[in-house]
Design an enzyme around this catalytic site. Structure first.
Site, PDB file in Angstrom:
ATOM      1  N   LYS A 196       0.839  -1.203   0.000  1.00  0.00           N
ATOM      2  CA  LYS A 196       0.000   0.000   0.000  1.00  0.00           C
ATOM      3  C   LYS A 196       0.875   1.256   0.000  1.00  0.00           C
ATOM      4  CE  LYS A 196      -3.396   2.415   2.804  1.00  0.00           C
ATOM      5  NZ  LYS A 196      -4.283   2.396   3.955  1.00  0.00           N
ATOM      6  N   GLU A 202      10.454  -4.874   4.437  1.00  0.00           N
ATOM      7  CA  GLU A 202      10.497  -6.284   4.027  1.00  0.00           C
ATOM      8  C   GLU A 202      10.205  -6.423   2.537  1.00  0.00           C
ATOM      9  OE1 GLU A 202       8.892  -4.975   6.554  1.00  0.00           O
ATOM     10  OE2 GLU A 202       8.928  -6.277   8.329  1.00  0.00           O
ATOM     11  N   GLY A 257      -4.878  -1.549   4.963  1.00  0.00           N
ATOM     12  CA  GLY A 257      -4.116  -2.703   4.490  1.00  0.00           C
ATOM     13  C   GLY A 257      -4.794  -4.028   4.812  1.00  0.00           C
ATOM     14  N   ARG A 258      -5.305  -4.160   6.039  1.00  0.00           N
ATOM     15  CA  ARG A 258      -5.902  -5.445   6.437  1.00  0.00           C
ATOM     16  C   ARG A 258      -7.312  -5.642   5.891  1.00  0.00           C
ATOM     17  NH1 ARG A 258      -4.590  -1.979  10.425  1.00  0.00           N
ATOM     18  NH2 ARG A 258      -6.254  -1.060  11.663  1.00  0.00           N
ATOM     19  N   GLU A 343      -4.623  -5.944  14.937  1.00  0.00           N
ATOM     20  CA  GLU A 343      -4.082  -4.666  14.475  1.00  0.00           C
ATOM     21  C   GLU A 343      -5.174  -3.592  14.517  1.00  0.00           C
ATOM     22  OE1 GLU A 343      -0.559  -4.156  11.499  1.00  0.00           O
ATOM     23  OE2 GLU A 343      -2.378  -3.847  10.332  1.00  0.00           O
ATOM     24  N   HIS A 374      -4.335 -32.047  19.076  1.00  0.00           N
ATOM     25  CA  HIS A 374      -3.173 -32.829  19.501  1.00  0.00           C
ATOM     26  C   HIS A 374      -2.041 -31.941  19.973  1.00  0.00           C
ATOM     27  CE1 HIS A 374      -5.150 -36.439  18.032  1.00  0.00           C
ATOM     28  NE2 HIS A 374      -5.609 -35.643  17.074  1.00  0.00           N
ATOM     29  N   LYS A 494       9.616  -0.261  13.973  1.00  0.00           N
ATOM     30  CA  LYS A 494      10.187   0.027  12.644  1.00  0.00           C
ATOM     31  C   LYS A 494      11.274   1.090  12.754  1.00  0.00           C
ATOM     32  CE  LYS A 494       5.956  -0.751   9.963  1.00  0.00           C
ATOM     33  NZ  LYS A 494       4.966  -0.135   9.086  1.00  0.00           N
TER      34      LYS A 494
HETATM   35  O1  F6P Z   1       3.379  -2.697   9.731  1.00  0.00           O
HETATM   36  C1  F6P Z   1       2.014  -2.916   9.641  1.00  0.00           C
HETATM   37  C2  F6P Z   1       1.510  -2.615   8.265  1.00  0.00           C
HETATM   38  O2  F6P Z   1       1.506  -1.239   8.061  1.00  0.00           O
HETATM   39  C3  F6P Z   1       0.135  -3.207   8.039  1.00  0.00           C
HETATM   40  O3  F6P Z   1      -0.865  -2.392   8.501  1.00  0.00           O
HETATM   41  C4  F6P Z   1       0.142  -3.422   6.572  1.00  0.00           C
HETATM   42  O4  F6P Z   1      -0.836  -4.340   6.166  1.00  0.00           O
HETATM   43  C5  F6P Z   1       1.545  -3.931   6.359  1.00  0.00           C
HETATM   44  O5  F6P Z   1       2.331  -3.200   7.268  1.00  0.00           O
HETATM   45  C6  F6P Z   1       2.084  -3.793   4.978  1.00  0.00           C
HETATM   46  O6  F6P Z   1       2.066  -2.456   4.551  1.00  0.00           O
HETATM   47  P1  F6P Z   1       2.222  -2.083   3.034  1.00  0.00           P
HETATM   48  O7  F6P Z   1       1.099  -2.697   2.275  1.00  0.00           O
HETATM   49  O8  F6P Z   1       2.188  -0.588   2.998  1.00  0.00           O
HETATM   50  O9  F6P Z   1       3.547  -2.617   2.562  1.00  0.00           O
END
Ligand code: F6P
Length: 526
Positions: A196, A202, A257-258, A343, A374, A494
């Site tokens: 987003k 990452e 995002g979620r 979140e 289990h 972060k």
């Molecule tokens: O760090 C949390 C977050 O901001 C989430 O809310 C989001 O879904 C995820 O990181 C990934 O963010 P992006 O889609 O901006 O890479």
């Protein structure tokens, strides 16, 4: 509004004193029609919440509190596009993504671009730099840009399109991407960089690694256009990364995002299951939206789930909620719901900037059945904690092998019953066991659970279920007077990671950090 100060909350607190000592055994004995009285049917779904520790009065009082908290008013504000995500200055409009013919024109435009792109990939019209068709798609994203499509691709694996395999990479740990790249052919691999913000460490680290891997095979940078597409709200950063605008599928800051599976973030899923199936997912969610908007409180599935969660958390003292899909296909659903619920609702500061000091989001966790039986069910049965559970079961299974599905369903019903009713000392003794073992074989029971029964697992029913949980979260946000749509709590870590990265490479001064962090840096640097 401080929930605790409202008469409706106080009435619930007083009522809880009367309910707490009651056992589900008594509640069922007192009402032979309890299942009928505490279950809801809607559009093929059945929600049985008769094994929750509630009475008719509980539900009445909970609904009165929902009125006090103005859940309907907040719903209307969301539908009107008001800036209800006030800390980020954004509206909350993910329902517009699946509104079909009612969707805004910009949504329809992106959907038609996505459809055309899927068709080009599936038909083989889209070719890689060497002229070969795409056989492998890698979605690079994390959190909301990963969990939804990853979970749904697994859930709908029976609808997997032929000749294409979709992979998901999220972790910055090279152990995620390296083994995958070692298996893939750069000539036939398409990367979707899903972010987003397009600033997520990452995702950008993995995307750069993927780009370097491609460019190690082909020197012309122009090949990137055949192998990279992006999904983002940040068109400037996608351009800077080198992805041409015609390869970018846009979404908007009013999609959290979620809550973004329904946006272009669903591209990897659409490639896995085909466009028609993706449209069915949207249709299922749309149908649930309609239900959420229109159904009266007593029949409203999302509101009912939310009120039960509130009751268990704030009045029965539960701190967790287990998500237990009796479906291997829904194996990743607990992880998806973890982000969606925790979140959104793992917050203490309310909409007015105050800390009312009430418990909010329970810890969401879980595992598919029967596997969990289990590992952790022992604690649920005899560990002495209250652990509400949501069982999810399918009447029909996509993979009909003799004997499997009946055994799966029997276990689901057995566990819900065992958790609710337990086993008394008398029942244990009646088995003829030696007296010294009796205490070990007692199951206290009284563990609350709901069972959500789906007719089957199709794109439509999955869409219904995911929208159901989204709206549950919305309702809980209103009930707890929280903004469910920001996530400031993810920021500090972060920032610190940004400061620590150079220190781990031996650059800079670590003295501002605590002795534990400094000690670990020293140990890592050897
Ligand atoms: O760090 C949390 C977050 O901001 C989430 O809310 C989001 O879904 C995820 O990181 C990934 O963010 P992006 O889609 O901006 O890479």
């Amino acid at each position: 509004m401080n929930p605790i100060d409202t008469p409706a909350w106080r009435a619930l607190a007083a009522h809880a004193e009367a309910i707490r000592p009651q056992h589900l055994r008594e509640l069922f004995a007192d009402d032979p029609q309890r299942f009928a009285h505490f279950s809801l049917h809607h559009d093929g779904l059945l929600l049985d919440y008769s094994k929750q520790r509630v009475s008719a009065d509980t539900l009445r009082l909970l609904r009165e509190y929902a009125e006090t908290a103005d859940v309907d008013g907040w719903k209307q504000k969301m539908l009107a596009g008001e800036t209800i995500n006030h800390t980020e200055g954004r509206a909350v409009r993910h329902m517009a993504l699946r509104a079909g013919e009612q969707a805004p024109s910009e949504v329809q435009l992106v959907l038609s671009r996505l459809q055309a792109f899927c068709e080009r990939i599936h038909s083989g019209e889209w070719r890689g730099f060497s002229g070969e068709r795409v056989t492998d798609v890698v979605n690079i994203g994390i959190g909301g840009s990963d969990l939804g499509p990853r979970m749904a691709t697994l859930a709908l694996a029976a609808r997997q399109q032929p000749d294409i395999t979709v992979h998901f990479i999220a972790n910055v740990d090279s152990a995620d991407i390296a083994p995958l790249l070692a298996r893939l052919n750069p000539r036939t691999t398409l990367f979707i960089v899903a972010s987003k913000t397009f600033t997520t460490l990452e995702t950008l680290t993995n995307a750069r690694t993927a780009r370097d891997w491609l460019l190690a095979t082909v020197v012309q940078e122009s090949a990137i256009a055949r192998h990279f597409v992006a999904i983002s709200t940040n068109l400037e950063l996608t351009r800077q990364f080198g992805i041409s605008p015609e390869n970018v599928f846009e979404f908007w800051d009013w999609v959290g995002g979620r809550f973004s599976l329904w946006s272009a973030i669903g591209l990897s899923l659409a490639l896995a299951i085909g466009w028609k199936n993706f449209e069915q997912l949207l249709a299922g969610a749309r149908a649930m939206d309609q239900h959420f908007i229109e159904a009266p409180a007593a029949e409203n599935l999302p509101l009912t789930l939310a009120l039960i969660s509130l009751w268990n958390t704030n009045f029965l003292g539960a701190t967790t909620e287990a998500m237990l899909p009796y479906s291997q296909s829904l194996h990743l659903l607990p992880a998806y719901l973890q982000q969606l619920e925790m979140e959104s609702l793992g917050k203490q500061v309310d909409r007015d900037g105050n800390m009312p000091g009430i418990a909010t989001s329970p810890v969401i966790w879980g595992e598919s059945g029967t596997n969990g039986q289990h590992s952790f069910y022992q604690l649920c049965h005899q560990g002495g904690r209250i652990i509400p559970a949501d069982f999810i079961a399918l009447r029909e299974n996509d993979f009909p092998l003799p004997g499997h599905h009946t055994a799966l369903l029997a276990n689901c019903l057995a566990q819900a019953a065992a958790l609710a009713f337990g086993q008394t000392a008398e029942e244990v003794r009646s088995t003829g066991i030696t007296e010294d073992l009796v205490p070990y074989k007692i199951f206290p029971g009284n563990q609350p659970s709901s069972t959500l029964l789906l007719p089957n697992l199709t794109p439509y029913t999955l869409g219904q279920v995911l929208a159901l949980f989204e709206h549950k979260v919305f309702c809980l946000g209103a009930l707890w007077n929280l903004n469910a749509f920001d996530q400031w709590g993810v920021e500090l870590g972060k920032q610190l990671a940004g400061q620590l990265t150079p220190l781990l490479s031996g650059e800079g001064d670590a003295s501002a950090f605590d002795s534990s962090t400094r000690g670990l840096i020293a140990a890592l640097k050897g």
